[in-house]
Design a protein around this motif. Structure first.
Motif, PDB file in Angstrom:
ATOM      1  N   ALA A  19      28.549  54.706  49.522  1.00  0.00           N
ATOM      2  CA  ALA A  19      28.545  54.069  48.207  1.00  0.00           C
ATOM      3  C   ALA A  19      28.876  55.136  47.162  1.00  0.00           C
ATOM      4  O   ALA A  19      28.817  56.342  47.444  1.00  0.00           O
ATOM      5  N   PRO A  20      29.213  54.757  45.946  1.00  0.00           N
ATOM      6  CA  PRO A  20      29.541  55.744  44.916  1.00  0.00           C
ATOM      7  C   PRO A  20      28.349  56.655  44.590  1.00  0.00           C
ATOM      8  O   PRO A  20      27.198  56.227  44.600  1.00  0.00           O
ATOM      9  N   PHE A  21      28.650  57.917  44.291  1.00  0.00           N
ATOM     10  CA  PHE A  21      27.625  58.848  43.819  1.00  0.00           C
ATOM     11  C   PHE A  21      28.268  59.923  42.963  1.00  0.00           C
ATOM     12  O   PHE A  21      29.478  60.165  43.026  1.00  0.00           O
ATOM     13  N   VAL A  22      27.442  60.573  42.142  1.00  0.00           N
ATOM     14  CA  VAL A  22      27.880  61.644  41.254  1.00  0.00           C
ATOM     15  C   VAL A  22      26.974  62.846  41.464  1.00  0.00           C
ATOM     16  O   VAL A  22      25.741  62.696  41.524  1.00  0.00           O
ATOM     17  N   VAL A  23      27.568  64.033  41.565  1.00  0.00           N
ATOM     18  CA  VAL A  23      26.819  65.283  41.641  1.00  0.00           C
ATOM     19  C   VAL A  23      27.124  66.093  40.389  1.00  0.00           C
ATOM     20  O   VAL A  23      28.293  66.267  40.011  1.00  0.00           O
ATOM     21  N   ILE A  24      26.068  66.572  39.723  1.00  0.00           N
ATOM     22  CA  ILE A  24      26.210  67.342  38.485  1.00  0.00           C
ATOM     23  C   ILE A  24      25.573  68.711  38.695  1.00  0.00           C
ATOM     24  O   ILE A  24      24.451  68.811  39.202  1.00  0.00           O
TER      25      ILE A  24
ATOM     26  N   PHE B  21      23.377  53.878  38.171  1.00  0.00           N
ATOM     27  CA  PHE B  21      23.024  54.467  39.461  1.00  0.00           C
ATOM     28  C   PHE B  21      21.515  54.375  39.658  1.00  0.00           C
ATOM     29  O   PHE B  21      20.730  54.693  38.764  1.00  0.00           O
ATOM     30  N   LYS B  22      21.108  53.926  40.835  1.00  0.00           N
ATOM     31  CA  LYS B  22      19.701  53.592  41.058  1.00  0.00           C
ATOM     32  C   LYS B  22      18.869  54.749  41.609  1.00  0.00           C
ATOM     33  O   LYS B  22      17.644  54.702  41.554  1.00  0.00           O
ATOM     34  N   THR B  23      19.516  55.776  42.157  1.00  0.00           N
ATOM     35  CA  THR B  23      18.787  56.899  42.745  1.00  0.00           C
ATOM     36  C   THR B  23      19.139  58.179  42.008  1.00  0.00           C
ATOM     37  O   THR B  23      20.316  58.453  41.746  1.00  0.00           O
ATOM     38  N   THR B  24      18.120  58.940  41.647  1.00  0.00           N
ATOM     39  CA  THR B  24      18.308  60.253  41.038  1.00  0.00           C
ATOM     40  C   THR B  24      17.566  61.267  41.893  1.00  0.00           C
ATOM     41  O   THR B  24      16.378  61.094  42.169  1.00  0.00           O
ATOM     42  N   ARG B  25      18.247  62.310  42.315  1.00  0.00           N
ATOM     43  CA  ARG B  25      17.607  63.280  43.210  1.00  0.00           C
ATOM     44  C   ARG B  25      18.088  64.698  42.886  1.00  0.00           C
ATOM     45  O   ARG B  25      19.281  64.938  42.744  1.00  0.00           O
ATOM     46  N   MET B  26      17.157  65.636  42.747  1.00  0.00           N
ATOM     47  CA  MET B  26      17.504  67.045  42.616  1.00  0.00           C
ATOM     48  C   MET B  26      18.072  67.555  43.931  1.00  0.00           C
ATOM     49  O   MET B  26      17.536  67.275  44.999  1.00  0.00           O
ATOM     50  N   LEU B  27      19.140  68.326  43.842  1.00  0.00           N
ATOM     51  CA  LEU B  27      19.716  68.947  45.034  1.00  0.00           C
ATOM     52  C   LEU B  27      19.351  70.415  45.139  1.00  0.00           C
ATOM     53  O   LEU B  27      19.590  71.051  46.154  1.00  0.00           O
ATOM     54  N   GLY B  28      18.780  70.947  44.104  1.00  0.00           N
ATOM     55  CA  GLY B  28      18.423  72.358  44.050  1.00  0.00           C
ATOM     56  C   GLY B  28      18.317  72.755  42.594  1.00  0.00           C
ATOM     57  O   GLY B  28      18.470  71.919  41.691  1.00  0.00           O
TER      58      GLY B  28
ATOM     59  N   PHE C 259       1.700  68.820  42.863  1.00  0.00           N
ATOM     60  CA  PHE C 259       3.107  68.866  43.249  1.00  0.00           C
ATOM     61  C   PHE C 259       3.838  69.849  42.334  1.00  0.00           C
ATOM     62  O   PHE C 259       3.911  69.621  41.128  1.00  0.00           O
ATOM     63  N   PRO C 260       4.388  70.921  42.878  1.00  0.00           N
ATOM     64  CA  PRO C 260       5.234  71.770  42.036  1.00  0.00           C
ATOM     65  C   PRO C 260       6.403  70.958  41.492  1.00  0.00           C
ATOM     66  O   PRO C 260       6.889  70.044  42.166  1.00  0.00           O
ATOM     67  N   PRO C 261       6.864  71.246  40.305  1.00  0.00           N
ATOM     68  CA  PRO C 261       7.934  70.447  39.703  1.00  0.00           C
ATOM     69  C   PRO C 261       9.174  70.364  40.590  1.00  0.00           C
ATOM     70  O   PRO C 261       9.647  71.371  41.122  1.00  0.00           O
ATOM     71  N   GLY C 262       9.655  69.133  40.791  1.00  0.00           N
ATOM     72  CA  GLY C 262      10.926  68.931  41.471  1.00  0.00           C
ATOM     73  C   GLY C 262      10.878  68.730  42.953  1.00  0.00           C
ATOM     74  O   GLY C 262      11.912  68.446  43.565  1.00  0.00           O
ATOM     75  N   VAL C 263       9.712  68.851  43.605  1.00  0.00           N
ATOM     76  CA  VAL C 263       9.649  68.667  45.052  1.00  0.00           C
ATOM     77  C   VAL C 263       8.718  67.515  45.401  1.00  0.00           C
ATOM     78  O   VAL C 263       7.848  67.135  44.620  1.00  0.00           O
ATOM     79  N   ARG C 264       8.922  66.984  46.617  1.00  0.00           N
ATOM     80  CA  ARG C 264       8.158  65.810  47.048  1.00  0.00           C
ATOM     81  C   ARG C 264       6.986  66.180  47.940  1.00  0.00           C
ATOM     82  O   ARG C 264       6.360  65.316  48.533  1.00  0.00           O
ATOM     83  N   ILE C 265       6.659  67.451  48.040  1.00  0.00           N
ATOM     84  CA  ILE C 265       5.506  67.887  48.822  1.00  0.00           C
ATOM     85  C   ILE C 265       4.541  68.619  47.902  1.00  0.00           C
ATOM     86  O   ILE C 265       4.952  69.377  47.019  1.00  0.00           O
TER      87      ILE C 265
ATOM     88  N   LEU D 290       6.683  76.020  48.526  1.00  0.00           N
ATOM     89  CA  LEU D 290       6.859  74.643  48.990  1.00  0.00           C
ATOM     90  C   LEU D 290       8.308  74.239  48.766  1.00  0.00           C
ATOM     91  O   LEU D 290       8.846  74.443  47.666  1.00  0.00           O
ATOM     92  N   THR D 291       8.927  73.668  49.779  1.00  0.00           N
ATOM     93  CA  THR D 291      10.307  73.238  49.646  1.00  0.00           C
ATOM     94  C   THR D 291      10.584  72.086  50.604  1.00  0.00           C
ATOM     95  O   THR D 291       9.712  71.678  51.371  1.00  0.00           O
ATOM     96  N   GLU D 292      11.796  71.567  50.538  1.00  0.00           N
ATOM     97  CA  GLU D 292      12.209  70.451  51.397  1.00  0.00           C
ATOM     98  C   GLU D 292      13.315  70.897  52.338  1.00  0.00           C
ATOM     99  O   GLU D 292      14.210  71.646  51.944  1.00  0.00           O
ATOM    100  N   LEU D 293      13.229  70.407  53.575  1.00  0.00           N
ATOM    101  CA  LEU D 293      14.248  70.655  54.589  1.00  0.00           C
ATOM    102  C   LEU D 293      14.844  69.317  55.013  1.00  0.00           C
ATOM    103  O   LEU D 293      14.279  68.258  54.721  1.00  0.00           O
ATOM    104  N   PRO D 294      15.999  69.335  55.710  1.00  0.00           N
ATOM    105  CA  PRO D 294      16.566  68.072  56.199  1.00  0.00           C
ATOM    106  C   PRO D 294      15.576  67.304  57.066  1.00  0.00           C
ATOM    107  O   PRO D 294      14.700  67.888  57.710  1.00  0.00           O
ATOM    108  N   ALA D 295      15.722  65.990  57.097  1.00  0.00           N
ATOM    109  CA  ALA D 295      14.778  65.125  57.809  1.00  0.00           C
ATOM    110  C   ALA D 295      14.654  65.510  59.276  1.00  0.00           C
ATOM    111  O   ALA D 295      13.576  65.450  59.862  1.00  0.00           O
ATOM    112  N   GLY D 296      15.757  65.927  59.904  1.00  0.00           N
ATOM    113  CA  GLY D 296      15.732  66.236  61.331  1.00  0.00           C
ATOM    114  C   GLY D 296      14.968  67.489  61.695  1.00  0.00           C
ATOM    115  O   GLY D 296      14.645  67.709  62.868  1.00  0.00           O
TER     116      GLY D 296
END
Length: 311
Positions: free
Chosen positions: A202-207, A177-184, A27-33, A61-67
């Motif tokens: 629900a509440p969320f924070v983007v940094i 906060f229970k979920t941590t996710r890279m946005l880019g 897995f390249p760092p930061g991606v789920r594939i 390797l990268t991620e696209l929207p679920a749809g």
């Protein structure tokens, strides 16, 4: 005897090119594939994926929207013959049925073979793009790339430590906060909500960071308000407050917005903090449904005050 030697040599060559089993996927760092890269491919230096030492063969390797996966699957079902000279193919992976295409093109003046594959993930679609120059096509053949595609796997989450190691800042307080996710690159979200249903409920924070020279003191209010109008996902936004503050001794600006967000048009209150200083401006955005704002704001502030630069 000669035939036996040739057969043995061929089998050795095939075994070298064949990817490892899915259990050996990288897995390249930061991606789920991830996948098992072909021989000669190692971690890329300037993008998420793998490349040869001379950087001529690339695997992104990268991620696209679920749809995105569903759209490709529906198009394949409706028109299995494809369009023009590009015919989609299906392939089985541990994540499920994937679809890929192969076509010829050019990278500048260099003839190349391009491969694109999409596969299903949980809350996202996995995407793999491969580029092989003509000079390397006898080694990285269509069959070899297909075998590499077949080794693709997905994981539910990227480990938090792995995500944080890729950030240009340190987060020392997650405020529950229970979920941590890279946005880019260089951007992170901390959330309470479910990604598949949408974080807005629900509440969320983007940094993240805004690159560029920090504005002069007299321009900071204008810059902060302009930045607040570009917060993604909010509609009918109205700035209710914008004023200078200090964060960890550094000049900063706090801006608050009332808006609606998400597919259910949830009324939200949003706070944006810009912390100036250094080569980049730190941007922190906290969003909460309006009826949860009072409880969420102290959590947003705790996250904000626990962010430190690296190095």
């Amino acid at each position: 005897m000669m035939f036996s030697r040739l057969l043995a040599a061929a089998l050795v060559s095939i075994s070298l090119l064949r990817p490892a089993l899915a259990a050996d996927a990288v897995f390249p760092p930061g991606v789920r594939i991830g996948l098992a890269p072909l021989v000669g491919l190692s971690k890329a230096k300037t993008f998420t994926g793998f490349e040869t030492e001379d950087q001529s063969v690339k695997v992104l390797l990268t991620e696209l929207p679920a749809g995105a996966y569903g759209e490709v699957k529906n198009a394949f079902t409706a028109n299995p013959g494809g369009t023009g000279a590009v015919k989609p193919e299906s392939i089985e992976t541990s994540a499920g049925t994937a679809y890929y295409t192969v076509e010829n093109g050019r990278d500048g003046t260099t003839p190349v073979r391009r491969y694109s594959m999409i596969l299903p993930g949980t809350g996202f679609s996995g995407y793999v793009a491969v580029q092989v120059p003509e000079a390397a096509s006898k080694i990285y053949t269509d069959d070899a790339v297909r075998q590499m595609f077949a080794s693709a796997v997905v994981r539910k989450d990227v480990p938090v430590d792995e995500q944080l190691s890729l950030m240009p800042f340190k987060v020392t307080d997650f405020s529950g906060f229970k979920t941590t996710r890279m946005l880019g690159p260089g951007a992170l979200i901390l959330a309470d909500g479910d990604e598949e249903k949408g974080f807005e409920a629900a509440p969320f924070v983007v940094i993240g960071l805004i690159a560029g020279v920090a504005p002069e003191a007299g321009d900071r209010g204008r810059v902060a308000q302009q930045a607040a109008t570009t917060i993604p996902g909010v509609r009918e936004a109205r700035i209710t407050m914008s004023e200078p503050i200090r964060i960890d001794g550094m000049p900063a600006y706090e801006t608050r917005v009332e808006a609606t967000s998400g597919k259910d048009n949830t009324p939200v209150t949003v706070v944006q903090w810009l912390r100036f200083g250094g080569p980049s401006t730190l941007r922190i955005i906290g969003s909460a449904p309006r009826d949860q704002w009072s409880a969420a704001f102290p959590r947003f502030r705790a996250v904000r005050d626990g962010i430190q630069p690296k190095g």
